[in-house]
Design a protein around this motif. Structure first.
Motif, PDB file in Angstrom:
ATOM      1  N   LEU A   1       1.157  50.966  58.017  1.00 31.05           N
ATOM      2  CA  LEU A   1       1.589  51.339  56.676  1.00 31.05           C
ATOM      3  C   LEU A   1       2.377  52.656  56.768  1.00 31.05           C
ATOM      4  N   PRO A   2       3.324  52.903  55.816  1.00 36.42           N
ATOM      5  CA  PRO A   2       3.715  52.030  54.696  1.00 36.42           C
ATOM      6  C   PRO A   2       4.850  51.087  55.098  1.00 36.42           C
ATOM      7  N   PHE A   3       4.986  50.005  54.365  1.00 41.55           N
ATOM      8  CA  PHE A   3       6.117  49.106  54.560  1.00 41.55           C
ATOM      9  C   PHE A   3       6.423  48.381  53.257  1.00 41.55           C
ATOM     10  N   ARG A   4       7.583  47.773  53.226  1.00 46.61           N
ATOM     11  CA  ARG A   4       8.047  47.044  52.039  1.00 46.61           C
ATOM     12  C   ARG A   4       7.976  45.551  52.323  1.00 46.61           C
ATOM     13  N   LEU A   5       7.392  44.807  51.402  1.00 44.00           N
ATOM     14  CA  LEU A   5       7.238  43.362  51.554  1.00 44.00           C
ATOM     15  C   LEU A   5       8.158  42.626  50.578  1.00 44.00           C
ATOM     16  N   TYR A   6       8.857  41.641  51.086  1.00 44.22           N
ATOM     17  CA  TYR A   6       9.689  40.764  50.260  1.00 44.22           C
ATOM     18  C   TYR A   6       9.115  39.354  50.347  1.00 44.22           C
ATOM     19  N   GLN A   7       8.845  38.763  49.215  1.00 39.79           N
ATOM     20  CA  GLN A   7       8.442  37.359  49.145  1.00 39.79           C
ATOM     21  C   GLN A   7       9.621  36.602  48.531  1.00 39.79           C
ATOM     22  N   ILE A   8      10.253  35.745  49.331  1.00 38.07           N
ATOM     23  CA  ILE A   8      11.554  35.188  48.973  1.00 38.07           C
ATOM     24  C   ILE A   8      11.419  33.728  48.552  1.00 38.07           C
TER      25      ILE A   8
ATOM     26  N   ASP B   1      -2.964  47.971  48.043  1.00 35.20           N
ATOM     27  CA  ASP B   1      -1.656  47.377  47.757  1.00 35.20           C
ATOM     28  C   ASP B   1      -1.502  46.059  48.495  1.00 35.20           C
ATOM     29  N   LEU B   2      -1.930  46.048  49.738  1.00 31.99           N
ATOM     30  CA  LEU B   2      -1.798  44.846  50.556  1.00 31.99           C
ATOM     31  C   LEU B   2      -2.674  43.721  50.014  1.00 31.99           C
ATOM     32  N   GLU B   3      -3.891  44.041  49.605  1.00 32.08           N
ATOM     33  CA  GLU B   3      -4.777  43.029  49.037  1.00 32.08           C
ATOM     34  C   GLU B   3      -4.192  42.445  47.753  1.00 32.08           C
ATOM     35  N   ASN B   4      -3.567  43.291  46.934  1.00 33.28           N
ATOM     36  CA  ASN B   4      -2.921  42.799  45.711  1.00 33.28           C
ATOM     37  C   ASN B   4      -1.798  41.833  46.038  1.00 33.28           C
ATOM     38  N   PHE B   5      -1.050  42.149  47.095  1.00 25.20           N
ATOM     39  CA  PHE B   5       0.031  41.264  47.509  1.00 25.20           C
ATOM     40  C   PHE B   5      -0.533  39.913  47.971  1.00 25.20           C
ATOM     41  N   LEU B   6      -1.568  39.952  48.799  1.00 24.50           N
ATOM     42  CA  LEU B   6      -2.151  38.716  49.318  1.00 24.50           C
ATOM     43  C   LEU B   6      -2.724  37.860  48.184  1.00 24.50           C
ATOM     44  N   PHE B   7      -3.235  38.520  47.165  1.00 26.27           N
ATOM     45  CA  PHE B   7      -3.795  37.792  46.022  1.00 26.27           C
ATOM     46  C   PHE B   7      -2.712  37.048  45.246  1.00 26.27           C
TER      47      PHE B   7
ATOM     48  N   LEU C   1       7.371  44.415  46.999  1.00 19.38           N
ATOM     49  CA  LEU C   1       6.205  45.264  46.821  1.00 19.38           C
ATOM     50  C   LEU C   1       6.182  46.313  47.925  1.00 19.38           C
ATOM     51  N   ASP C   2       6.066  47.593  47.534  1.00 22.36           N
ATOM     52  CA  ASP C   2       5.893  48.671  48.498  1.00 22.36           C
ATOM     53  C   ASP C   2       4.400  48.834  48.789  1.00 22.36           C
ATOM     54  N   VAL C   3       4.041  48.713  50.045  1.00 18.98           N
ATOM     55  CA  VAL C   3       2.641  48.739  50.449  1.00 18.98           C
ATOM     56  C   VAL C   3       2.336  50.079  51.133  1.00 18.98           C
ATOM     57  N   TYR C   4       1.579  50.934  50.437  1.00 20.14           N
ATOM     58  CA  TYR C   4       1.189  52.231  50.980  1.00 20.14           C
ATOM     59  C   TYR C   4      -0.294  52.267  51.356  1.00 20.14           C
TER      60      TYR C   4
END
Length: 350
Positions: A136-143, A158-164, A151-154
């Motif tokens: 971390l941190p990194f930026r995730l793109y779901q295309i 944040d990562l769990e929210n993205f996975l959800f 989503l910016d993952v710090y």
């Protein structure tokens, strides 16, 4: 010279506003497609269509206009058939350059333009395994086929929210490093046919009161100016497109430069070209659309653009200055003050 009587603009932002002003000088009518009533370009255009920005609404806009400029940085995916049948800027794969981060990174890599480290994958299981190994941190793109979520993952939360929120209809994923930059530089470029022209490098800076200062030209060496202009030209020359683009770069502490993003000419500092260059970016974009020549942007006088909140009076520069007042949808209005600035001595190294 191409006969352009009515111009369509997609997105009611600052670029659209300035194009409307320039079009009036040429007796060109403007039709704006923007869902928000209270937008920056609403008062400057001749007609405002309040509808969502979709392929269908852009198709209807095309029926009313001779050419279309995509002013938003997140345009919908338009079919190749529609792009070929209508005059649209940016054209062809220029739409991918401004609307698809994967395409930006791929184009930059092919042209040997530095970017943040990234990992692109269309297999979900492989993607998740790789994601666990990245710090971390990194930026995730779901295309998806016609859009992408960012989503910016710090933190791990944040990562769990993205996975959800993972959606099975997504087709690709992209992980991109989030880096700290000491400086932010940008280059505005126009492409007409095989010719690419650029304006001098600009620099953005914030003070402690969150007042933005934009300097043109940036206080960097000639070598840095040449390097960033060359990067922008290389990417555009390898792209089947025409139009106006902004290339934003971040500079690390070790002076390494990385391409942050490419936008369709959306830069606040470009307003200074109305007053302190031989031809503004808006004049040149309309020249391009009307089939007239374009040229390298040349600074007549160095300038500073100050972006402040409406009620802020202590940061207003001393007269003389050019003043622009902008209403930003339902946000607090801002004022732009553009004045001549003093050229500093050239830097020896970058």
């Amino acid at each position: 010279m191409k006969q352009i009587e009515t111009l369509g603009l997609v997105g009611g932002n600052l670029l659209a506003n300035m194009i409307c002003i320039e079009a009036k000088k040429r007796c060109i009518k403007t039709v704006l497609l923007e869902p928000e009533l209270n937008n920056i370009a609403g008062e400057a255009c001749d007609t405002h269509i309040t509808a969502p920005i979709t392929e269908d609404t852009i198709k209807r806009l095309a029926l009313k206009t001779d050419a279309i400029i995509l002013c938003t940085g997140n345009p919908p995916v338009l079919s190749s058939k529609f792009m070929k049948e209508h005059v649209i800027y940016p054209s062809d794969d220029g739409l991918q350059l401004i609307g698809n981060r994967v395409h930006q990174l791929t184009a930059a890599e092919l042209c040997e333009v530095p970017t943040p480290k990234y990992y692109h994958q269309n297999n979900k299981l492989t993607f998740f395994k790789q994601m666990e190994q990245i710090e971390l941190p990194f930026r995730l793109y779901q295309i998806y086929e016609n859009r992408y979520d960012v989503l910016d993952v710090y933190t791990k939360d944040d990562l769990e929210n993205f996975l959800f929120e993972i959606d099975e209809s997504a087709v690709e994923w992209l992980i991109e490093e989030i880096n700290d930059y000491d400086r932010f530089l940008s280059v505005t470029a126009l492409k007409a046919g095989d010719k690419v022209c650029t304006y001098p490098v600009q620099e953005e800076a914030l003070n402690d009161e969150a007042v933005k200062y934009i300097y043109m030209p940036a206080d960097v060496s000639k070598a840095m100016h040449t390097k960033l202009s060359r990067y922008a030209k290389k990417i555009l020359k390898d792209s089947e497109t025409e139009g106006l683009f902004t290339f934003k770069f971040g500079v690390k502490r070790n002076r390494q430069v990385e391409l942050m993003y490419i936008n369709p000419g959306i830069t606040v500092g470009d307003i200074a070209t109305n007053h302190y260059t031989d031809l503004s970016v808006y004049e040149q974009l309309l020249n391009l659309i009307q089939g007239l020549p374009i040229k390298e942007g040349e600074v007549i006088k160095p300038s500073t653009t100050i972006v402040i909140k409406e009620e802020d009076t202590k940061n207003i520069p001393k007269f003389p200055y050019h003043h622009y007042h902008l209403d930003r949808y339902n946000k607090l209005p801002v004022s732009l003050y553009i004045s001549e600035s003093v050229i500093k001595e050239e830097k020896k190294e970058d």
